[in-house]
Design a protein around this motif. Structure first.
Motif, PDB file in Angstrom:
ATOM      1  N   UNK A  36       0.822  -1.204   0.000  1.00 28.09           N
ATOM      2  CA  UNK A  36       0.000   0.000   0.000  1.00 28.09           C
ATOM      3  C   UNK A  36       0.864   1.265   0.000  1.00 28.09           C
ATOM      4  N   UNK A  37       2.011   1.210   0.666  1.00 31.17           N
ATOM      5  CA  UNK A  37       2.911   2.363   0.664  1.00 31.17           C
ATOM      6  C   UNK A  37       3.401   2.648  -0.755  1.00 31.17           C
ATOM      7  N   UNK A  38       3.667   1.602  -1.528  1.00 35.96           N
ATOM      8  CA  UNK A  38       4.096   1.795  -2.920  1.00 35.96           C
ATOM      9  C   UNK A  38       2.986   2.442  -3.747  1.00 35.96           C
ATOM     10  N   UNK A  39       1.737   2.030  -3.523  1.00 38.16           N
ATOM     11  CA  UNK A  39       0.611   2.645  -4.229  1.00 38.16           C
ATOM     12  C   UNK A  39       0.452   4.109  -3.821  1.00 38.16           C
ATOM     13  N   UNK A  40       0.542   4.363  -2.529  1.00 36.68           N
ATOM     14  CA  UNK A  40       0.400   5.735  -2.053  1.00 36.68           C
ATOM     15  C   UNK A  40       1.536   6.619  -2.576  1.00 36.68           C
ATOM     16  N   UNK A  41       2.734   6.065  -2.620  1.00 33.53           N
ATOM     17  CA  UNK A  41       3.867   6.832  -3.150  1.00 33.53           C
ATOM     18  C   UNK A  41       3.633   7.188  -4.616  1.00 33.53           C
ATOM     19  N   UNK A  42       3.042   6.257  -5.356  1.00 33.88           N
ATOM     20  CA  UNK A  42       2.789   6.503  -6.779  1.00 33.88           C
ATOM     21  C   UNK A  42       1.793   7.635  -7.002  1.00 33.88           C
ATOM     22  N   UNK A  43       0.829   7.778  -6.127  1.00 35.32           N
ATOM     23  CA  UNK A  43      -0.181   8.837  -6.309  1.00 35.32           C
ATOM     24  C   UNK A  43       0.134  10.085  -5.494  1.00 35.32           C
ATOM     25  N   UNK A  44       1.265  10.089  -4.800  1.00 32.94           N
ATOM     26  CA  UNK A  44       1.621  11.223  -3.956  1.00 32.94           C
ATOM     27  C   UNK A  44       2.320  12.326  -4.740  1.00 32.94           C
ATOM     28  N   UNK A  89       3.359   0.732 -10.545  1.00 36.14           N
ATOM     29  CA  UNK A  89       2.626   0.503  -9.294  1.00 36.14           C
ATOM     30  C   UNK A  89       1.397  -0.373  -9.507  1.00 36.14           C
ATOM     31  N   UNK A  90       1.047  -0.640 -10.761  1.00 39.12           N
ATOM     32  CA  UNK A  90      -0.114  -1.476 -11.052  1.00 39.12           C
ATOM     33  C   UNK A  90      -1.434  -0.738 -11.019  1.00 39.12           C
ATOM     34  N   UNK A  91      -1.392   0.589 -11.021  1.00 40.52           N
ATOM     35  CA  UNK A  91      -2.626   1.370 -10.971  1.00 40.52           C
ATOM     36  C   UNK A  91      -3.254   1.566 -12.344  1.00 40.52           C
ATOM     37  N   UNK A 104      -5.601   2.687 -19.183  1.00 39.27           N
ATOM     38  CA  UNK A 104      -6.843   2.452 -18.452  1.00 39.27           C
ATOM     39  C   UNK A 104      -6.505   2.164 -16.997  1.00 39.27           C
ATOM     40  N   UNK A 105      -7.492   2.341 -16.151  1.00 40.61           N
ATOM     41  CA  UNK A 105      -7.363   2.107 -14.710  1.00 40.61           C
ATOM     42  C   UNK A 105      -7.433   0.601 -14.435  1.00 40.61           C
ATOM     43  N   UNK A 106      -6.647   0.137 -13.474  1.00 37.75           N
ATOM     44  CA  UNK A 106      -6.764  -1.232 -12.950  1.00 37.75           C
ATOM     45  C   UNK A 106      -7.652  -1.127 -11.705  1.00 37.75           C
ATOM     46  N   UNK A 107      -8.935  -1.468 -11.839  1.00 38.80           N
ATOM     47  CA  UNK A 107      -9.891  -1.209 -10.749  1.00 38.80           C
ATOM     48  C   UNK A 107      -9.507  -1.827  -9.400  1.00 38.80           C
ATOM     49  N   UNK A 108      -8.989  -3.032  -9.388  1.00 39.91           N
ATOM     50  CA  UNK A 108      -8.650  -3.681  -8.119  1.00 39.91           C
ATOM     51  C   UNK A 108      -7.595  -2.937  -7.328  1.00 39.91           C
ATOM     52  N   UNK A 109      -6.593  -2.424  -8.021  1.00 40.40           N
ATOM     53  CA  UNK A 109      -5.530  -1.686  -7.330  1.00 40.40           C
ATOM     54  C   UNK A 109      -6.035  -0.343  -6.820  1.00 40.40           C
ATOM     55  N   UNK A 110      -6.802   0.346  -7.634  1.00 39.24           N
ATOM     56  CA  UNK A 110      -7.351   1.630  -7.208  1.00 39.24           C
ATOM     57  C   UNK A 110      -8.326   1.419  -6.041  1.00 39.24           C
ATOM     58  N   UNK A 111      -9.080   0.330  -6.080  1.00 41.03           N
ATOM     59  CA  UNK A 111     -10.014   0.014  -4.995  1.00 41.03           C
ATOM     60  C   UNK A 111      -9.269  -0.238  -3.679  1.00 41.03           C
TER      61      UNK A 111
END
Length: 126
Positions: A36-44, A89-91, A104-111
């Protein structure tokens, strides 16, 4: 100006009931926290956050890079870098079609990001 303030419970009554819904059922594991930190870093980053929202809200569920670059006062390589960070990040997913790349968005990762900040429906009793 007059404002109506809600009453809050104090003392034992407040400790016996739940005041608000928790945002998690249990603490994050070390692995989940790292993912989750990697996902948050990607959108930060404001540019990446805007790109993600532009892709997610684009008609048809996918956006051509040609539709994204004009919205920014940045060079094409800089936009490509930000898209790569989101992709790594897989987003988002992507596919080259001729000259252009579509995203396109990867819904599972964004969810997963959304679930992190969405309180459970019911407060847990104390």
């Amino acid at each position: 100006m007059t404002a109506t303030l809600p009453l809050i419970q104090t003392g034992q009554d407040a400790r016996d009931g739940a005041c608000c819904a928790p945002i998690a059922r249990q603490p994050l594991s070390e692995g989940d926290a790292a993912e989750l930190a990697a996902l948050l870093k990607a959108v930060a980053d404001p540019v990446r956050l805007r790109l993600l929202s532009m892709i997610g809200s684009h008609a048809g569920g996918e956006a051509c890079v040609c539709d994204l670059t004009d919205a920014f006062d940045l060079t094409a390589p800089t936009i490509s870098h930000h898209l790569k960070v989101l992709r790594t990040a897989g987003l988002i997913g992507s596919e080259r079609r001729g000259t252009w790349v579509y995203y396109w968005i990867i819904p599972g990762q964004v969810a997963r990001l959304g679930a992190l900040f969405t309180p459970m429906a019911e407060p847990l009793p104390r």
